[in-house]
Motif scaffolding. Structure first.
Motif, PDB file in Angstrom:
ATOM      1  N   THR A 186       0.546  -0.917   0.350  1.00  0.00           N
ATOM      2  CA  THR A 186      -0.295   0.143   0.186  1.00  0.00           C
ATOM      3  C   THR A 186       0.833   1.158   0.167  1.00  0.00           C
ATOM      4  O   THR A 186      -0.084   2.407  -0.228  1.00  0.00           O
ATOM      5  CB  THR A 186      -1.003   0.003   0.994  1.00  0.00           C
ATOM      6  N   ASP A 187       2.038   1.030   0.579  1.00  0.00           N
ATOM      7  CA  ASP A 187       2.795   2.416   0.007  1.00  0.00           C
ATOM      8  C   ASP A 187       4.197   2.235  -0.249  1.00  0.00           C
ATOM      9  O   ASP A 187       5.073   0.748  -0.137  1.00  0.00           O
ATOM     10  CB  ASP A 187       2.577   3.471   1.240  1.00  0.00           C
ATOM     11  N   VAL A 188       5.110   2.829  -0.139  1.00  0.00           N
ATOM     12  CA  VAL A 188       6.799   2.427  -0.737  1.00  0.00           C
ATOM     13  C   VAL A 188       7.562   1.708   0.538  1.00  0.00           C
ATOM     14  O   VAL A 188       7.732   0.779   0.410  1.00  0.00           O
ATOM     15  CB  VAL A 188       6.988   3.509  -0.940  1.00  0.00           C
ATOM     16  N   ASP A 189       6.878   2.036   1.246  1.00  0.00           N
ATOM     17  CA  ASP A 189       7.795   1.407   3.125  1.00  0.00           C
ATOM     18  C   ASP A 189       7.580  -0.475   2.667  1.00  0.00           C
ATOM     19  O   ASP A 189       8.668  -1.119   2.971  1.00  0.00           O
ATOM     20  CB  ASP A 189       7.503   1.584   4.217  1.00  0.00           C
ATOM     21  N   TYR A 190       6.256  -0.310   2.019  1.00  0.00           N
ATOM     22  CA  TYR A 190       6.210  -2.605   2.009  1.00  0.00           C
ATOM     23  C   TYR A 190       6.141  -3.041   0.966  1.00  0.00           C
ATOM     24  O   TYR A 190       6.465  -3.873   0.694  1.00  0.00           O
ATOM     25  CB  TYR A 190       4.698  -2.462   2.135  1.00  0.00           C
ATOM     26  N   TYR A 288       9.263   6.226   5.016  1.00  0.00           N
ATOM     27  CA  TYR A 288       9.779   6.752   3.385  1.00  0.00           C
ATOM     28  C   TYR A 288       8.161   7.436   3.061  1.00  0.00           C
ATOM     29  O   TYR A 288       8.423   7.716   1.510  1.00  0.00           O
ATOM     30  CB  TYR A 288      10.136   5.258   2.330  1.00  0.00           C
ATOM     31  N   ASP A 289       7.532   6.486   2.911  1.00  0.00           N
ATOM     32  CA  ASP A 289       6.320   6.802   2.601  1.00  0.00           C
ATOM     33  C   ASP A 289       4.713   7.459   3.278  1.00  0.00           C
ATOM     34  O   ASP A 289       5.529   7.380   4.854  1.00  0.00           O
ATOM     35  CB  ASP A 289       5.798   6.393   1.639  1.00  0.00           C
ATOM     36  N   GLN A 290       3.848   8.320   2.476  1.00  0.00           N
ATOM     37  CA  GLN A 290       2.747   8.039   3.637  1.00  0.00           C
ATOM     38  C   GLN A 290       1.776   7.224   4.368  1.00  0.00           C
ATOM     39  O   GLN A 290       1.816   6.565   3.641  1.00  0.00           O
ATOM     40  CB  GLN A 290       2.164   9.876   3.238  1.00  0.00           C
ATOM     41  N   GLU A 311      12.300   7.898  -3.218  1.00  0.00           N
ATOM     42  CA  GLU A 311      12.046   6.814  -3.798  1.00  0.00           C
ATOM     43  C   GLU A 311      11.128   6.811  -3.843  1.00  0.00           C
ATOM     44  O   GLU A 311      10.042   6.137  -4.807  1.00  0.00           O
ATOM     45  CB  GLU A 311      12.462   5.045  -2.662  1.00  0.00           C
ATOM     46  N   TRP A 312      10.194   7.316  -2.993  1.00  0.00           N
ATOM     47  CA  TRP A 312       8.787   7.903  -2.804  1.00  0.00           C
ATOM     48  C   TRP A 312       8.588   9.100  -4.498  1.00  0.00           C
ATOM     49  O   TRP A 312       7.884   9.165  -5.121  1.00  0.00           O
ATOM     50  CB  TRP A 312       7.668   8.606  -1.851  1.00  0.00           C
ATOM     51  N   LEU A 313       9.508   9.894  -3.888  1.00  0.00           N
ATOM     52  CA  LEU A 313       9.640  11.545  -5.112  1.00  0.00           C
ATOM     53  C   LEU A 313       9.996  10.092  -6.798  1.00  0.00           C
ATOM     54  O   LEU A 313       9.107  10.854  -7.207  1.00  0.00           O
ATOM     55  CB  LEU A 313      10.794  11.921  -4.372  1.00  0.00           C
ATOM     56  N   ASP A 314      10.619   9.737  -6.283  1.00  0.00           N
ATOM     57  CA  ASP A 314      11.152   9.017  -7.621  1.00  0.00           C
ATOM     58  C   ASP A 314       9.849   7.965  -8.294  1.00  0.00           C
ATOM     59  O   ASP A 314       9.404   8.223  -9.684  1.00  0.00           O
ATOM     60  CB  ASP A 314      11.828   7.874  -7.640  1.00  0.00           C
ATOM     61  N   LYS A 319       9.116  16.533  -6.589  1.00  0.00           N
ATOM     62  CA  LYS A 319      10.678  17.102  -6.155  1.00  0.00           C
ATOM     63  C   LYS A 319      10.288  16.952  -4.800  1.00  0.00           C
ATOM     64  O   LYS A 319       9.453  17.933  -4.233  1.00  0.00           O
ATOM     65  CB  LYS A 319      10.810  18.663  -6.770  1.00  0.00           C
ATOM     66  N   GLU A 320      11.765  17.345  -3.950  1.00  0.00           N
ATOM     67  CA  GLU A 320      11.691  16.993  -2.485  1.00  0.00           C
ATOM     68  C   GLU A 320      10.886  18.219  -2.202  1.00  0.00           C
ATOM     69  O   GLU A 320      10.766  19.472  -2.551  1.00  0.00           O
ATOM     70  CB  GLU A 320      12.988  17.142  -2.477  1.00  0.00           C
ATOM     71  N   ASP A 321      10.290  18.549  -1.006  1.00  0.00           N
ATOM     72  CA  ASP A 321       9.777  19.703   0.234  1.00  0.00           C
ATOM     73  C   ASP A 321       8.443  20.602  -0.994  1.00  0.00           C
ATOM     74  O   ASP A 321       8.199  21.511  -0.518  1.00  0.00           O
ATOM     75  CB  ASP A 321      10.279  20.237   0.622  1.00  0.00           C
ATOM     76  N   THR A 322       7.535  19.446  -2.233  1.00  0.00           N
ATOM     77  CA  THR A 322       7.046  20.368  -3.068  1.00  0.00           C
ATOM     78  C   THR A 322       5.205  19.920  -2.430  1.00  0.00           C
ATOM     79  O   THR A 322       4.357  20.286  -3.207  1.00  0.00           O
ATOM     80  CB  THR A 322       7.226  20.165  -4.177  1.00  0.00           C
ATOM     81  N   VAL A 323       5.305  18.394  -1.556  1.00  0.00           N
ATOM     82  CA  VAL A 323       3.944  18.183  -1.662  1.00  0.00           C
ATOM     83  C   VAL A 323       3.774  17.988  -0.937  1.00  0.00           C
ATOM     84  O   VAL A 323       2.802  17.877   0.066  1.00  0.00           O
ATOM     85  CB  VAL A 323       4.031  16.423  -2.381  1.00  0.00           C
TER      86      VAL A 323
END
Length: 378
Positions: A186-190, A288-290, A311-314, A319-323
């Motif tokens: 369900t997210d990048v961490d998993y 790594y993800d929300q 990894e989430w940005l990719d 871009k970092e710190d935009t969302v």
């Protein structure tokens, strides 16, 4: 289709159910209500030994016989409910241990589920055997196990997570993976621990019912409002201490510019009201993800400090710190990012708008429900 969703964490299955209903499917959620969070379920399954004299009896019997009365009661309640339910086209487990009971009883329950359904899927959206087995190797720059690696005396705080490494849960893991049609992260961490596994069907982002969450353009009156909601059961694993220390510094330095609110262990319905008028929400560090709290806050247009690693940005081409703001396990880093926002309120407005647009694009509950249906049909 007729669908049974077993277990509930963080409102994931509720949001998925709402999306599936929009697509014309019949959906039932069975499980507990995730402790104090009190999420809705259609079939509530829990035990009677929560407190007082009954809890003492449960502990005493377990100590002398290794029998868990809570697991036994939940298993038989779930078994009884299954008898009243008809055949399902799809059954999905929120986790390898969806009822949060002893592995042997989970296995017996899941065997009965398999007999009543055409297909079985399992989510990786929390601690499970494969996830913890990967994290214990300490390959990532940080994870929920980082505090344990730094201080092994904290092991008792990880009993819930480390139980997935014992023989019973290892056996349960292999039984489920041998009998399920596939596993969904369900997210990048998993997603990271599952990469390359033959049963892995891919990452499907958490569904967010954006129709229930109103986006409110942020407004500034006198002070910038910062909200920090703490779940005491998981504060060590989420890295809340870094937020606490950072907030002390910010409060001393910018007392005339900020208003800080911290809560502990409040039910979901109260939690979302508490942060309704904040500008910045502090969620978690060791990710790594929300997770769900962060995503729902982002849908409201809050600037959220949470997992937003490269990894989430990719994955989402961002871009970092935009969302969202990537919260690192470093007090100075958190302080600097908070200061950046305090001194540049136009950035808060910008990130707020981006956050809502991101949720609408990547997490809309109807789009995600459709992704589940397609994945279940592969």
């Amino acid at each position: 289709m007729k669908i049974l969703l077993v277990g509930e964490y963080s409102r994931l299955h509720n949001s998925l159910k709402e999306g599936l209903h929009q697509l014309g499917h019949e959906v039932t959620i069975m499980g507990n209500k995730d402790d104090f969070k009190n999420y809705p379920v259609d079939i509530y399954i829990n035990h009677s030994f929560q407190k007082g004299f009954l809890k003492k009896i449960k502990i005493g019997i377990y100590k002398f016989t290794s029998l868990d009365l809570g697991s036994i009661e939940i298993y038989f309640k779930a078994k009884f409910q299954l008898k009243k339910l008809e055949h399902f086209d799809i059954v999905q487990l929120i986790n390898e241990s969806p009822l949060l009971i002893e592995a042997s009883f989970e296995k017996r329950f899941i065997k009965k589920l398999i007999k009543q359904s055409d297909t079985l899927f399992v989510l990786s959206t929390g601690s499970d055997h494969l996830n913890i087995n990967y994290l214990i190797k300490n390959k990532l720059k940080y994870s929920i196990l980082t505090p344990y690696f730094e201080n092994p005396s904290l092991k008792r705080n990880y009993l819930f997570d480390f139980k997935y490494l014992n023989s019973g849960f290892k056996d349960l893991h292999h039984f489920i993976y041998n009998h399920c049609n596939g596993v969904i992260a369900t997210d990048v961490d998993y997603h990271i621990p599952l990469r390359g596994h033959k049963k892995y069907l891919g990452l499907i982002p958490n569904p967010i019912n954006i129709e229930l969450i109103e986006y409110k353009p942020l407004k500034f009156s006198s002070k910038l409002k910062i909200f920090h909601g703490v779940n005491k059961h998981s504060m060590l694993k989420k890295g809340n201490k870094f937020f606490d220390e950072a907030l002390k510094i910010i409060e001393q330095k910018y007392a005339n510019k900020v208003e800080i609110t911290t809560t502990y262990n409040i039910p979901y319905e109260e939690y979302i009201k508490y942060y309704d008028d904040c500008h910045i929400l502090l969620d978690q560090v060791y990710a790594y993800d929300q997770g769900y709290n962060a995503l729902e806050a982002m849908a409201k247009g809050k600037v959220v400090f949470t997992g937003a690693e490269q990894e989430w940005l990719d994955n989402y081409n961002l871009k970092e710190d935009t969302v969202a703001i990537n919260a690192l396990p470093d007090v100075d880093s958190i302080v600097k990012k908070l200061e950046w926002l305090i001194l540049n309120p136009h950035k808060i407005i910008e990130i707020s708008k981006n956050a809502r647009a991101f949720i609408e694009k990547e997490h809309d509950y109807k789009k995600i429900a459709n992704l589940y249906v397609k994945t279940w049909s592969l």
